[in-house]
Each structure stands twice: as structure tokens, then as C-alpha cells.
Motif scaffolding. Structure first.
Motif: not given
Length: 387
Positions: A354-357, A363-366, A368-370
Motif C-alpha cells: 500500500x505504501x512505497x518509498x 532507503x537512507x536517502x536524506x 526520503x519520503x513515503x
């Protein structure tokens, strides 16, 4: 064990998570060979079991099958077909096992190349000639496939149109209709000399997974021939015979796949002149139908675009049409404990598609959002309508 068919349901029902995943890949890969009338060998099936059980890697499985055909001394009339089915099945499992996906014309070519590596001389290369194919469901008539000079331009156009399409605010029916049109159009181009349906199926599975849908089930495995014939009917019309394009059969395949519906996916319904017995394709979940023992009862059908997890529903409502950081999501759901939020809200929402980056490869991108996947957006749209 019968050659050409292996039931992986036991692994899928009772195996460890990694076994269930690999069994799903094998089930799909072997089942897709049916679109070209191919069956795998008993040796491949035994090798698949060893891979599922973790005794060997997929690359070791490929090498074992390669050595099997190099050293094989006794041959029969179907060896060539079995070898193709074996090698292609192994290649498909390797492709589906990879978490990467390139939604581009080059990516589509790459899928064909990787699926038919070691089998077709021109794997991954666009055809340089026009084609026709006699189809049983069309009484030996053919779909009009695209002329070879325009293949790349057509694929570029279709993929770009899909890339910019917005699923926001779309109902489930609209989503299914749109996905059907996209997959149907891509297949109608028929970019390669052979193997178009298998390549399109693998590309479609990868694309649907990138949208958040879980599609590693037995539909492509057990109904691959229906899938192909549904593509044929969606792209065929004959005014003289009073036959128009008919995407409904392909839509019903996707409705079973993505919504958990139970349309009876048998090929005789797809013939342009079916007998009276096969004129009306039934939904086996309706009271007027008589479900077979292999189908669930109506009350057991679960809509795959929905979830009973109230924490996931809560998070979906918070994200909506936005792109949010973990801090923003924490504020939205009214929590302060980051670890609790990750364990019970975010990670389950990601795992269920249901949710993605925003930056999945980092994954540790400064920054990063969802955001919601297409599957998540479908549920959000339904929740908004209910409200």
C-alpha cells in the motif's frame, strides 16, 4: 511425478516464507510455457524443488540443467521443446527473483533478452519483418500486429502514456480497465519474432508489483493460455463478421488477479463463435453459479485492494495524495514512538503493497519520503468515497 506439471501448492501453503516465494515464481514460470504448448522436463521439476528447498541457488540450478542437456545421451521427439521450456522457466524465475525493474523500452527489451537467453538467437531484438498468426479462437484468422518499422516508436509512446497516467481518484473498475488497455496495447505491438506473450506477462508482473500489487499467485501459471487468448480477443475486430474489440475477457483475468473475483477462466468462452454452452462466462462467486471444488465460496473471497488492518488504513488516510517523511507521518497518526510506528504501521503497509518509498534504491536517502502505491491509492479513493 508427471512430466510437464508440478503442483507447488504444498510449498505455497505450508512452506517457509522464502519457499513460498520461490514456489510462486516456479509455478508462474512453468505455467507460462503453456502459451506456446511447451512442457518442462521431469529433471527441471526436481531441480526446481531443490531450489525451493534452498539446496541450490538459481544460478546453480541453471548450470545443472545446462549440464543435463550437454551430457544427455537418450533423446526423444520432444527434447527440443522441453529444453526450451526448461531454460525459459529458469530464466523467468531469475528475472522474477530480482527486485529491480526498468519501466522503459530498453527494460522491455531486457526482459525478453533475459527470458530467452540461451534459447533464441535474437533474444531481446525487435523483429525486422511483419507477422501474422492463425488463432484457434479466431477460427484461424489473425490479429493485425504492428508493422515492424514502427515498433520502437509505438512502445516508447505506450510506456510514456502509462508513465504520466494518474491513478488518483480512479475507481477500481477504472483502474482495471486502464491496466487492461495498457497491457493489451503493449502485447498487440508484438515487438519480437517469438515469445511476446511470455515476455509481456513477465513485464506485466514486474510492473504490477512496482505499483504495489502482489501477483505471485497461480493465475498466470494455471491460466496462461486464457491470458493469451484474452489478449487476442482484445485486439481483434472484423466488421464483416460483426465482431468488435472485446477487452472484457482480459479485464476479467485482471479482476481475478487483483480483486480476488472468480470469473471462470476457460478458453471456450473466448471463441468468436462459441457453442450455446459457452456463450456466457460465469462469475463463480455469484449465487447463480455453481462453484467447483477448486474455488472459494463467495464469503471467502477477499478484495485484494483492501485490508482489515486498521493501522494501515489509518496511515493510508494520513498519507493520501501527499509525499510524507516519517516525522510527518508520526505527527499525522498522533504517535511519538518511531520504532512502534515502523513496526505496526509503516512496515506492514509497505509489505502489503500500500505504501512505497520515494527513493526505493536508497532507503537512507536524506530526503526520503513515503507515498501511496497505486494499490494504496485505490484503497484511499474508496475510503474517501465512503467518508
Amino acid at each position: 511425478m508427471n512430466e510437464g506439471y508440478l503442483d507447488f501448492d504444498e510449498y505455497i501453503r505450508q512452506g517457509e516464507p522464502s519457499q513460498r516465494e520461490k514456489a510462486g515464481y516456479w509455478q508462474t514460470a512453468i505455467g507460462l510455457q503453456a502459451v506456446d504448448g511447451l512442457k518442462v522436463s521431469g529433471y527441471l521439476q526436481n531441480t526446481a524443488c531443490r531450489h525451493i528447498e534452498g539446496d541450490i541457488t538459481i544460478d546453480e540450478a541453471r548450470e545443472l540443467v545446462n549440464q543435463y542437456y550437454i551430457t544427455k545421451t537418450a533423446h526423444d521427439a520432444h527434447d527440443e521443446d522441453k529444453e526450451e521450456a526448461d531454460r525459459v522457466s529458469l530464466n523467468i524465475v531469475k528475472v522474477l527473483s530480482s527486485p529491480t525493474f526498468d519501466f522503459s523500452t530498453g527494460g522491455y527489451q531486457s526482459v525478453h533478452r533475459r527470458v530467452f537467453e540461451g534459447v533464441m538467437k535474437h533474444a531481446g531484438e525487435f523483429r525486422k519483418y511483419d507477422i501474422t498468426k492463425k488463432e484457434w479462437v479466431l477460427e484461424d484468422d489473425t490479429v493485425l500486429y504492428l508493422n515492424w518499422e514502427d515498433l520502437r516508436r509505438a512502445i516508447d509512446y505506450d510506456l510514456e502514456q502509462e508513465r504520466v497516467y494518474s491513478y488518483k481518484g480512479k475507481s477500481q473498475d477504472e483502474m482495471i480497465s486502464h491496466l487492461t488497455k495498457f497491457v493489451s496495447g503493449l502485447w498487440q505491438i508484438h515487438a519480437f519474432g517469438e515469445g511476446n506473450t511470455r515476455a509481456t506477462a513477465v513485464f506485466t508482473i514486474q510492473y504490477l508489483r512496482s505499483l504495489g500489487f502482489g501477483v505471485n499467485n497461480d493465475l498466470f501459471a494455471k491460466h496462461s493460455w486464457y491470458f493469451r487468448n484474452a489478449l487476442v480477443r482484445a485486439n481483434y475486430h472484423n466488421i464483416a463478421k460483426g465482431i468488435d474489440y472485446t477487452p472484457i475477457y482480459l479485464e476479467r483475468f485482471f479482476r481475478n488477479l487483483l480483486l480476488g473475483e472468480q470469473w471462470d477462466l476457460r478458453n471456450r468462452y473466448l471463441h468468436i463463435h462459441p457453442t450455446e454452452e459457452w456463450r456466457v462466462q460465469p462469475n463463480l462467486a455469484t449465487p447463480s453459479s455453481t462453484p467447483s471444488s477448486t474455488h472459494q465460496a463467495p464469503h471467502q473471497v477477499q478484495d485484494k485492494l483492501h485490508t482489515d488492518n486498521v493501522l494501515i488504513i489509518r496511515l493510508i488516510k494520513v498519507i493520501g495524495q501527499e509525499q510524507l517523511s516519517i516525522k510527518q507521518m508520526l505527527e499525522g497518526v498522533g504517535l511519538k514512538d518511531r520504532m512502534n510506528f515502523l513496526e505496526y504501521h509503516l512496515n506492514p503497509a509497505i509489505q502489503e503493497g500500500f505504501v512505497r518509498m520515494l527513493y526505493p534504491q536508497s532507503p537512507r536517502h536524506p530526503r526520503q519520503k513515503y507515498l501511496l502505491t497505486v494499490k494504496g491509492m485505490a484503497l484511499f479513493n474508496e475510503l474517501t468515497k465512503e467518508k
